[in-house]
Scaffold this motif. Structure first.
Motif, mmCIF file in Angstrom:
data_model
loop_
_atom_site.group_PDB
_atom_site.id
_atom_site.type_symbol
_atom_site.label_atom_id
_atom_site.label_comp_id
_atom_site.label_asym_id
_atom_site.label_seq_id
_atom_site.Cartn_x
_atom_site.Cartn_y
_atom_site.Cartn_z
ATOM 1 N N VAL A 215 0.817 -1.215 0.000
ATOM 2 C CA VAL A 215 0.000 0.000 0.000
ATOM 3 C C VAL A 215 0.855 1.271 0.000
ATOM 4 O O VAL A 215 0.793 2.058 -0.933
ATOM 5 C CB VAL A 215 -1.026 0.020 1.161
ATOM 6 N N VAL A 216 1.654 1.489 1.033
ATOM 7 C CA VAL A 216 2.503 2.680 1.105
ATOM 8 C C VAL A 216 3.459 2.707 -0.085
ATOM 9 O O VAL A 216 3.698 3.756 -0.681
ATOM 10 C CB VAL A 216 3.288 2.716 2.436
ATOM 11 N N GLY A 217 3.989 1.554 -0.440
ATOM 12 C CA GLY A 217 4.907 1.463 -1.573
ATOM 13 C C GLY A 217 4.251 1.801 -2.892
ATOM 14 O O GLY A 217 4.873 2.371 -3.782
ATOM 15 N N ASP A 218 2.970 1.462 -3.018
ATOM 16 C CA ASP A 218 2.254 1.783 -4.251
ATOM 17 C C ASP A 218 2.084 3.291 -4.407
ATOM 18 O O ASP A 218 2.215 3.829 -5.507
ATOM 19 C CB ASP A 218 0.891 1.076 -4.273
ATOM 20 N N VAL A 219 1.824 3.980 -3.309
ATOM 21 C CA VAL A 219 1.740 5.445 -3.344
ATOM 22 C C VAL A 219 3.120 6.025 -3.635
ATOM 23 O O VAL A 219 3.268 6.953 -4.432
ATOM 24 C CB VAL A 219 1.175 5.992 -2.011
ATOM 25 N N PHE A 220 4.149 5.453 -3.005
ATOM 26 C CA PHE A 220 5.522 5.899 -3.222
ATOM 27 C C PHE A 220 5.896 5.780 -4.700
ATOM 28 O O PHE A 220 6.518 6.676 -5.262
ATOM 29 C CB PHE A 220 6.473 5.065 -2.354
ATOM 30 N N ASP A 221 5.504 4.677 -5.341
ATOM 31 C CA ASP A 221 5.818 4.459 -6.760
ATOM 32 C C ASP A 221 5.253 5.549 -7.662
ATOM 33 O O ASP A 221 5.835 5.865 -8.696
ATOM 34 C CB ASP A 221 5.270 3.106 -7.231
ATOM 35 N N VAL A 222 4.121 6.114 -7.281
ATOM 36 C CA VAL A 222 3.498 7.151 -8.096
ATOM 37 C C VAL A 222 4.330 8.435 -8.068
ATOM 38 O O VAL A 222 4.446 9.134 -9.068
ATOM 39 C CB VAL A 222 2.056 7.425 -7.604
ATOM 40 N N PHE A 223 4.964 8.714 -6.926
ATOM 41 C CA PHE A 223 5.648 9.998 -6.768
ATOM 42 C C PHE A 223 7.170 9.945 -6.884
ATOM 43 O O PHE A 223 7.789 10.941 -7.228
ATOM 44 C CB PHE A 223 5.236 10.646 -5.448
ATOM 45 N N PHE A 224 7.792 8.816 -6.580
ATOM 46 C CA PHE A 224 9.249 8.696 -6.713
ATOM 47 C C PHE A 224 9.532 8.097 -8.082
ATOM 48 O O PHE A 224 9.289 6.926 -8.337
ATOM 49 C CB PHE A 224 9.851 7.800 -5.622
ATOM 50 N N ARG A 225 10.046 8.899 -8.963
ATOM 51 C CA ARG A 225 10.244 8.494 -10.359
ATOM 52 C C ARG A 225 11.724 8.223 -10.612
ATOM 53 O O ARG A 225 12.446 9.076 -11.111
ATOM 54 C CB ARG A 225 9.727 9.587 -11.273
ATOM 55 N N SER A 226 12.142 7.019 -10.276
ATOM 56 C CA SER A 226 13.560 6.679 -10.419
ATOM 57 C C SER A 226 14.010 6.743 -11.877
ATOM 58 O O SER A 226 15.126 7.183 -12.164
ATOM 59 C CB SER A 226 13.843 5.294 -9.847
ATOM 60 N N ASN A 227 13.149 6.348 -12.789
ATOM 61 C CA ASN A 227 13.537 6.341 -14.200
ATOM 62 C C ASN A 227 13.660 7.758 -14.752
ATOM 63 O O ASN A 227 14.538 8.038 -15.570
ATOM 64 C CB ASN A 227 12.531 5.518 -15.008
ATOM 65 N N THR A 228 12.810 8.667 -14.303
ATOM 66 C CA THR A 228 12.919 10.060 -14.711
ATOM 67 C C THR A 228 14.202 10.668 -14.149
ATOM 68 O O THR A 228 14.915 11.400 -14.843
ATOM 69 C CB THR A 228 11.688 10.860 -14.240
ATOM 70 N N ARG A 229 14.509 10.349 -12.896
ATOM 71 C CA ARG A 229 15.752 10.827 -12.284
ATOM 72 C C ARG A 229 16.961 10.306 -13.071
ATOM 73 O O ARG A 229 17.915 11.035 -13.324
ATOM 74 C CB ARG A 229 15.846 10.364 -10.839
ATOM 75 N N ASN A 230 16.893 9.036 -13.448
ATOM 76 C CA ASN A 230 18.011 8.449 -14.189
ATOM 77 C C ASN A 230 18.123 9.031 -15.595
ATOM 78 O O ASN A 230 19.227 9.224 -16.098
ATOM 79 C CB ASN A 230 17.875 6.927 -14.228
ATOM 80 N N LEU A 231 16.998 9.330 -16.222
ATOM 81 C CA LEU A 231 17.048 9.967 -17.541
ATOM 82 C C LEU A 231 17.718 11.336 -17.439
ATOM 83 O O LEU A 231 18.519 11.702 -18.305
ATOM 84 C CB LEU A 231 15.642 10.099 -18.125
ATOM 85 N N LYS A 232 17.435 12.080 -16.384
ATOM 86 C CA LYS A 232 18.085 13.384 -16.190
ATOM 87 C C LYS A 232 19.597 13.213 -16.034
ATOM 88 O O LYS A 232 20.371 14.015 -16.556
ATOM 89 C CB LYS A 232 17.506 14.094 -14.972
ATOM 90 N N LEU A 233 20.018 12.170 -15.320
ATOM 91 C CA LEU A 233 21.454 11.908 -15.173
ATOM 92 C C LEU A 233 22.085 11.579 -16.526
ATOM 93 O O LEU A 233 23.195 12.026 -16.827
ATOM 94 C CB LEU A 233 21.698 10.765 -14.185
ATOM 95 N N ILE A 234 21.385 10.821 -17.343
ATOM 96 C CA ILE A 234 21.898 10.466 -18.667
ATOM 97 C C ILE A 234 21.979 11.714 -19.546
ATOM 98 O O ILE A 234 22.965 11.921 -20.264
ATOM 99 C CB ILE A 234 21.023 9.380 -19.325
ATOM 100 N N LYS A 235 20.945 12.558 -19.487
ATOM 101 C CA LYS A 235 20.967 13.781 -20.295
ATOM 102 C C LYS A 235 22.126 14.682 -19.880
ATOM 103 O O LYS A 235 22.731 15.327 -20.727
ATOM 104 C CB LYS A 235 19.640 14.522 -20.160
#
Length: 117
Positions: free
Chosen positions: A94-114
């Motif tokens: 439950v808490v993790g499912d809400v966390f998944d909506v707001f913590f965007r690891s892939n977006t963060r990683n794309l910014k690092l790649i850019k």
């Protein structure tokens, strides 16, 4: 660390693959009530037991692509930490499912790649 020599067209293709995967994992659909976008990362994470680990495996692909593009060890470790945090905390019921909506690891990683490119 050995890196693959990517020609300009191959590097451009890698950047396109990374951007498309990030879009799929993080921004695929808009939630109608709150207007926040989610993707397969949050949706797959709803599957008990294996969902977050499957989404984490997809996130590892971005790290592999970054490695092929010549990312430094420090950048790769930071990317790995993002995926690890997302996978570990996302696996909490439950808490993790809400966390998944707001913590965007892939977006963060794309910014690092850019930043790398």
């Amino acid at each position: 660390m050995t890196t693959f020599a990517l020609t300009a067209p191959n590097a451009a293709a890698a950047r396109l693959r990374i951007a498309r995967l990030e879009q799929l994992l993080e921004n695929m659909v808009r939630l109608p009530i709150i207007g926040h976008r989610i993707g397969l990362d949050a949706l797959i994470g709803l599957v008990p037991g294996i969902g977050d680990f499957a989404a984490g495996a997809l996130g590892l692909y971005l790290i592999w692509e970054a490695r092929n593009l010549g990312a430094s060890t420090a950048t790769l470790l930071r990317m790995l930490a993002n995926v690890g945090i997302d996978t570990a905390l996302g696996s909490v019921p439950v808490v993790g499912d809400v966390f998944d909506v707001f913590f965007r690891s892939n977006t963060r990683n794309l910014k690092l790649i850019k930043r790398l490119l």
